[in-house]
Design an enzyme around this catalytic site. Structure first.
Site, mmCIF file in Angstrom:
data_model
loop_
_atom_site.group_PDB
_atom_site.id
_atom_site.type_symbol
_atom_site.label_atom_id
_atom_site.label_comp_id
_atom_site.label_asym_id
_atom_site.label_seq_id
_atom_site.Cartn_x
_atom_site.Cartn_y
_atom_site.Cartn_z
ATOM 1 N N ASP A 25 0.835 -1.201 0.000
ATOM 2 C CA ASP A 25 0.000 0.000 0.000
ATOM 3 C C ASP A 25 0.874 1.257 0.000
ATOM 4 O O ASP A 25 1.964 1.257 0.576
ATOM 5 C CB ASP A 25 -0.910 -0.020 1.244
ATOM 6 C CG ASP A 25 -2.099 0.906 1.084
ATOM 7 O OD1 ASP A 25 -2.286 1.470 -0.012
ATOM 8 O OD2 ASP A 25 -2.839 1.071 2.068
ATOM 9 N N HIS A 42 2.704 3.495 -9.041
ATOM 10 C CA HIS A 42 2.541 2.057 -9.313
ATOM 11 C C HIS A 42 3.774 1.519 -10.041
ATOM 12 O O HIS A 42 4.235 0.412 -9.768
ATOM 13 C CB HIS A 42 1.269 1.812 -10.133
ATOM 14 C CG HIS A 42 0.014 2.147 -9.372
ATOM 15 N ND1 HIS A 42 -0.218 1.709 -8.092
ATOM 16 C CD2 HIS A 42 -1.076 2.901 -9.705
ATOM 17 C CE1 HIS A 42 -1.392 2.161 -7.679
ATOM 18 N NE2 HIS A 42 -1.928 2.891 -8.636
ATOM 19 N N LEU A 136 11.518 -20.350 -4.770
ATOM 20 C CA LEU A 136 10.529 -19.494 -4.098
ATOM 21 C C LEU A 136 9.216 -19.616 -4.851
ATOM 22 O O LEU A 136 9.209 -19.584 -6.081
ATOM 23 C CB LEU A 136 11.004 -18.025 -4.143
ATOM 24 C CG LEU A 136 9.994 -16.962 -3.696
ATOM 25 C CD1 LEU A 136 9.880 -16.948 -2.165
ATOM 26 C CD2 LEU A 136 10.391 -15.564 -4.170
HETATM 27 C C1 FPP Z 1 -1.871 0.177 -3.424
HETATM 28 O O1 FPP Z 1 -1.416 1.497 -3.425
HETATM 29 C C2 FPP Z 1 -1.318 -0.561 -4.565
HETATM 30 C C3 FPP Z 1 -2.051 -1.197 -5.533
HETATM 31 C C4 FPP Z 1 -3.524 -1.221 -5.527
HETATM 32 C C5 FPP Z 1 -1.426 -1.864 -6.672
HETATM 33 C C6 FPP Z 1 -0.150 -2.570 -6.375
HETATM 34 C C7 FPP Z 1 0.342 -3.178 -7.626
HETATM 35 C C8 FPP Z 1 1.628 -3.172 -8.035
HETATM 36 C C9 FPP Z 1 2.746 -2.615 -7.252
HETATM 37 C C10 FPP Z 1 1.960 -3.865 -9.336
HETATM 38 C C11 FPP Z 1 2.166 -5.320 -9.034
HETATM 39 C C12 FPP Z 1 2.430 -6.094 -10.223
HETATM 40 C C13 FPP Z 1 2.791 -7.396 -10.157
HETATM 41 C C14 FPP Z 1 2.999 -8.133 -11.410
HETATM 42 C C15 FPP Z 1 2.983 -8.113 -8.873
HETATM 43 P P1 FPP Z 1 -2.487 2.674 -3.490
HETATM 44 O O2 FPP Z 1 -2.670 3.064 -4.900
HETATM 45 O O3 FPP Z 1 -3.723 2.261 -2.771
HETATM 46 O O4 FPP Z 1 -1.742 3.782 -2.693
HETATM 47 P P2 FPP Z 1 -2.406 4.959 -1.826
HETATM 48 O O5 FPP Z 1 -3.087 4.301 -0.660
HETATM 49 O O6 FPP Z 1 -1.224 5.760 -1.414
HETATM 50 O O7 FPP Z 1 -3.348 5.694 -2.735
#
Ligand code: FPP
Length: 255
Positions: A25, A42, A136
């Site tokens: 997050d 992201h 893993l």
């Molecule tokens: C939460 O941060 C994050 C997500 C909803 C997406 C996480 C996905 C990735 C890092 C890509 C992963 C890809 C693979 C292939 C594993 P948020 O957007 O809710 O952050 P905020 O709370 O600060 O708004």
């Protein structure tokens, strides 16, 4: 067929978790704090994924489950959902060879029925290609929700009971657990959530029953080897009791 039962975690202090589950997050806030658009957060989050997968592999952790997209994330603006899907597809395509060479087995959990055929094919191909790898297990939760997982398991058991393959009275928590996502892995020993929120957000609800919880203020793109080691150190200082008393655990340790 039910999965082969996996050796459950033992009470006491463990040095290293066998299975780590993470809610990544804080990507949006990371970008906002730099006056960047959310997608940049992201993209930076993917770099953190790469670092943490490698760090877990190097430390001998058996399984890492990452919450990439929850069943509730569809509520985000359409443009962000579409960006996350593109990033997901791009990252899998780009990383699968490298992960395979490094002995990483990939699997995906969640409801795939909503995805385009090309996305389903990509996930299946990555799973097939890496199926025999032993270094893993990298489990990626996409369109996953803990309640969906439990309901699916219950539905499958009910169908088997109706078909006469099992008796309703034989359904217990072990049997239901064997139908859940990731039943071929040990249950998570350590759960990490970055970004300062302290909640489970419909992640592996059943599987987290006895998991040690660790929350950090760090935003996901800032999560690195040192941050992982801090979480591992916190885990190594905890006594897991599974309902027993601390004295019982001490006695069995000395015996
Ligand atoms: C939460 O941060 C994050 C997500 C909803 C997406 C996480 C996905 C990735 C890092 C890509 C992963 C890809 C693979 C292939 C594993 P948020 O957007 O809710 O952050 P905020 O709370 O600060 O708004």
């Amino acid at each position: 067929m039910p999965q082969k039962p996996v050796q459950p975690a033992q009470p006491g202090v463990q040095q290293l978790p066998r299975h780590v589950a993470i809610i990544m997050d804080g990507n949006g806030r990371w970008a906002k704090s730099r006056s960047l658009p959310r997608p940049m957060g992201h993209r930076e989050g993917v770099k953190a994924v790469r670092r943490v997968v490698e760090a877990c592999r190097q430390r001998g952790i058996e399984a890492l489950t990452l919450f990439a997209f929850s069943s509730e994330n569809w509520r985000r603006p359409k443009t962000e959902v579409s960006l996350l899907m593109d990033l997901f597809v791009h990252t899998i395509k780009k990383e699968v060879e490298h992960l395979h060479r490094n002995g990483v087995r990939m699997c995906f959990i969640g409801d795939r029925s909503v995805f385009e055929p090309h996305m389903r094919a990509l996930m299946e191909s990555a799973e097939r290609q890496t199926a025999d790898n032993k270094q893993l297990s990298l489990v990626i939760a996409v369109n996953y929700g803990g309640r969906w997982d439990i309901a699916e398991a219950a539905r499958r058991l009910a169908a088997k009971a109706v078909a006469g393959e099992i008796r309703a009275e034989d359904i217990d928590s072990d049997r239901l657990g064997q139908e859940l996502s990731g039943a071929d892995l040990p249950e998570p020993d350590l759960f990490i959530r970055t970004g300062g929120e302290q909640r489970i957000s419909n992640y592996l609800l059943w599987q987290l029953a006895y998991t040690e919880l660790y929350f950090t203020e760090l935003l996901w793109p800032d999560f690195d080897d040192a941050a992982l080691d801090e979480a591992l150190q916190s885990f190594a200082g905890r006594q897991r009791r599974f309902g027993r008393t601390g004295d019982q655990i001490e006695q069995s340790r000395r015996a």
